[in-house]
Enzyme design. Structure first.
Site, mmCIF file in Angstrom:
data_model
loop_
_atom_site.group_PDB
_atom_site.id
_atom_site.type_symbol
_atom_site.label_atom_id
_atom_site.label_comp_id
_atom_site.label_asym_id
_atom_site.label_seq_id
_atom_site.Cartn_x
_atom_site.Cartn_y
_atom_site.Cartn_z
ATOM 1 N N SER A 115 1.737 5.835 4.133
ATOM 2 C CA SER A 115 1.316 5.240 2.880
ATOM 3 C C SER A 115 0.335 6.495 2.175
ATOM 4 O O SER A 115 0.477 7.610 2.517
ATOM 5 C CB SER A 115 0.786 4.071 2.976
ATOM 6 N N SER A 116 -0.890 5.926 1.603
ATOM 7 C CA SER A 116 -1.869 6.782 1.456
ATOM 8 C C SER A 116 -3.040 6.220 1.079
ATOM 9 O O SER A 116 -3.085 5.005 0.673
ATOM 10 C CB SER A 116 -1.389 7.534 -0.022
ATOM 11 N N TYR B 59 2.447 5.427 -8.147
ATOM 12 C CA TYR B 59 2.266 5.980 -6.821
ATOM 13 C C TYR B 59 1.185 5.084 -6.024
ATOM 14 O O TYR B 59 1.603 4.584 -4.996
ATOM 15 C CB TYR B 59 1.540 7.578 -6.820
ATOM 16 N N LYS C 255 2.784 2.448 -3.045
ATOM 17 C CA LYS C 255 2.109 3.069 -1.513
ATOM 18 C C LYS C 255 1.245 1.618 -0.895
ATOM 19 O O LYS C 255 1.386 1.332 0.332
ATOM 20 C CB LYS C 255 1.073 4.216 -1.684
HETATM 21 N N1 LIG Z 1 -0.598 15.629 0.445
HETATM 22 C C1 LIG Z 1 -1.616 14.774 0.544
HETATM 23 O O1 LIG Z 1 -2.645 14.950 0.411
HETATM 24 C C2 LIG Z 1 -1.157 13.456 0.914
HETATM 25 C C3 LIG Z 1 -2.284 12.334 1.018
HETATM 26 C C4 LIG Z 1 -1.777 10.984 1.398
HETATM 27 C C5 LIG Z 1 -0.549 10.898 1.640
HETATM 28 N N2 LIG Z 1 0.551 11.694 1.458
HETATM 29 C C6 LIG Z 1 1.943 11.098 1.576
HETATM 30 O O2 LIG Z 1 2.259 11.910 2.773
HETATM 31 C C7 LIG Z 1 3.645 12.170 2.658
HETATM 32 C C8 LIG Z 1 4.105 13.833 2.557
HETATM 33 O O3 LIG Z 1 3.498 14.571 1.629
HETATM 34 P P1 LIG Z 1 3.342 15.899 1.649
HETATM 35 O O4 LIG Z 1 2.276 16.128 0.404
HETATM 36 O O5 LIG Z 1 3.163 16.272 2.806
HETATM 37 O O6 LIG Z 1 4.537 16.679 1.072
HETATM 38 P P2 LIG Z 1 5.359 17.043 -0.347
HETATM 39 O O7 LIG Z 1 4.968 18.332 -0.824
HETATM 40 O O8 LIG Z 1 5.576 15.615 -1.023
HETATM 41 O O9 LIG Z 1 7.041 17.219 0.553
HETATM 42 C C9 LIG Z 1 7.541 16.356 1.244
HETATM 43 C C10 LIG Z 1 8.755 16.722 1.645
HETATM 44 O O10 LIG Z 1 9.725 15.898 1.223
HETATM 45 C C11 LIG Z 1 10.874 16.362 0.635
HETATM 46 N N3 LIG Z 1 11.376 15.697 -0.376
HETATM 47 C C12 LIG Z 1 10.952 15.444 -1.547
HETATM 48 N N4 LIG Z 1 11.506 14.517 -2.316
HETATM 49 C C13 LIG Z 1 12.430 14.333 -1.844
HETATM 50 C C14 LIG Z 1 13.771 13.448 -2.031
HETATM 51 N N5 LIG Z 1 13.934 12.867 -3.253
HETATM 52 N N6 LIG Z 1 14.659 13.544 -0.958
HETATM 53 C C15 LIG Z 1 14.715 14.088 0.111
HETATM 54 N N7 LIG Z 1 13.604 14.930 0.299
HETATM 55 C C16 LIG Z 1 12.649 15.079 -0.414
HETATM 56 C C17 LIG Z 1 10.316 17.913 0.138
HETATM 57 O O11 LIG Z 1 11.536 18.903 0.247
HETATM 58 P P3 LIG Z 1 12.457 19.227 -1.174
HETATM 59 O O12 LIG Z 1 11.418 19.398 -2.175
HETATM 60 O O13 LIG Z 1 13.276 20.483 -0.731
HETATM 61 O O14 LIG Z 1 13.327 17.942 -0.983
HETATM 62 C C18 LIG Z 1 9.539 17.853 1.351
HETATM 63 O O15 LIG Z 1 9.993 18.509 2.594
HETATM 64 C C19 LIG Z 1 3.897 11.688 1.299
HETATM 65 O O16 LIG Z 1 4.507 10.153 1.496
HETATM 66 C C20 LIG Z 1 2.940 11.475 0.577
HETATM 67 O O17 LIG Z 1 2.708 10.600 -0.289
HETATM 68 C C21 LIG Z 1 0.162 13.124 1.096
#
Ligand SMILES: NC(=O)c1ccc[n+]([C@@H]2O[C@H](COP(=O)([O-])OP(=O)(O)OC[C@H]3O[C@@H](n4cnc5c(N)ncnc54)[C@H](OP(=O)(O)O)[C@@H]3O)[C@@H](O)[C@H]2O)c1
Length: 253
Positions: free
Chosen positions: A138-139, A152, A156
């Site tokens: 989640s987030s 979003y 979440k």
């Molecule tokens: N980054 C933050 O600050 C943060 C904070 C809180 C929560 N989160 C949560 O943590 C999780 C990961 O986020 P992140 O920021 O690390 O990564 P991200 O940049 O969102 O990338 C995530 C991964 O998911 C793949 N992906 C995206 N859309 C897809 C789809 N429709 N089908 C299959 N694969 C898909 C991407 O590869 P492709 O593009 O090649 O598909 C990549 O490998 C998410 O749930 C996000 O909401 C992130």
């Protein structure tokens, strides 16, 4: 502490970058066989090869989790290829964005439905495990007001409620279900690097909200996920773990 992960089998969605990538790297380092997906084929192949180089079985595929039928077929095939599934990590998100109805559908289909479909498709395998564990990403956007009223944030939040209720439903099968709320996580190619380039003021204000003045890293989230996924956290189910480096300010009992 031995997490007891060696020999387990995990399926992680969206594992070629950022948090998902850190999760599969850490699980593989702990001796877990891993199935993963993402949309970019080269990145899937590179990640799969890197995991295999750690000496575990790794199977990767180019799958868009928004395609329900293709996604479910991939889950079933991956569990078969791995010889079962003990751990499911629902990591993919459609991300934030200023809202149109299109965003609401996208976040519903990707954040919520891909998680629900994954839990449903893999539940028989998780039950067979005897130590099944689901971790839903989640987030902090779900638990405190953040930026704007976005799909979003709301989707979440839905995941946290789903996680808690599923945990009650499948506890009798020794399947645990937990969610985790990371705060802002910085990595090259990630959302916060992009925000830094496009909206420096917002980036800097967010950084100032971190008590020790830094964002989290994907590795720091992965360590929490690995613990929740592992038999070492056997008493933890139905929990929502906030791993935000002090970003949120609310007092929660
Ligand atoms: N980054 C933050 O600050 C943060 C904070 C809180 C929560 N989160 C949560 O943590 C999780 C990961 O986020 P992140 O920021 O690390 O990564 P991200 O940049 O969102 O990338 C995530 C991964 O998911 C793949 N992906 C995206 N859309 C897809 C789809 N429709 N089908 C299959 N694969 C898909 C991407 O590869 P492709 O593009 O090649 O598909 C990549 O490998 C998410 O749930 C996000 O909401 C992130």
């Amino acid at each position: 502490m031995d997490l007891g992960l060696r020999g387990k089998k995990a399926i992680v969605t969206g594992a070629t970058r950022g948090i998902g990538r850190a999760i599969v790297d850490l699980l593989a380092a702990e001796g877990v066989d891993v199935g993963l997906c993402a949309r970019n084929e080269d990145e899937v192949n590179d990640t799969t090869a890197a995991l295999k180089a750690r000496g575990v079985n790794a199977v990767g595929a180019c799958v868009n989790v928004r395609d329900g039928d293709g996604y479910k077929a991939w889950l079933e095939k991956t569990a078969t290829d791995l010889g079962g599934c003990d751990i499911f990590v629902a990591n993919v998100s459609a991300g934030g964005g200023m809202d149109s109805e299109k965003n609401w559908w996208k976040n519903f289909e990707i954040d919520v439905l891909h998680t629900v479909r994954g839990c449903e498709a893999l539940m028989e395998h998780l039950k067979k495990s005897g130590q099944g564990s689901v971790v839903i990403i989640s987030s902090t956007n779900a638990i405190e007001t953040f930026a704007a009223p976005m799909a979003y944030n709301a989707m979440k939040a839905a995941l946290i409620t789903y996680s808690k209720q599923l945990s009650q439903f499948v506890g009798k099968f020794n399947v645990r279900v937990n969610s985790i709320c990371p705060g802002p996580i910085y990595f090259e190619g990630g959302a916060w690097e992009m925000i830094k380039g496009t909206n420096q003021k917002f980036h800097d204000a967010t950084l100032r909200a971190m008590p020790n003045g830094r964002f989290g890293t994907p590795d720091e989230v992965a360590r929490v996920v690995a613990f929740l996924a592992s038999p070492a956290s056997s008493l933890v189910t139905g929990a929502n773990v906030v791993a935000d480096n002090g970003f949120t300010k609310g007092v929660r009992f």
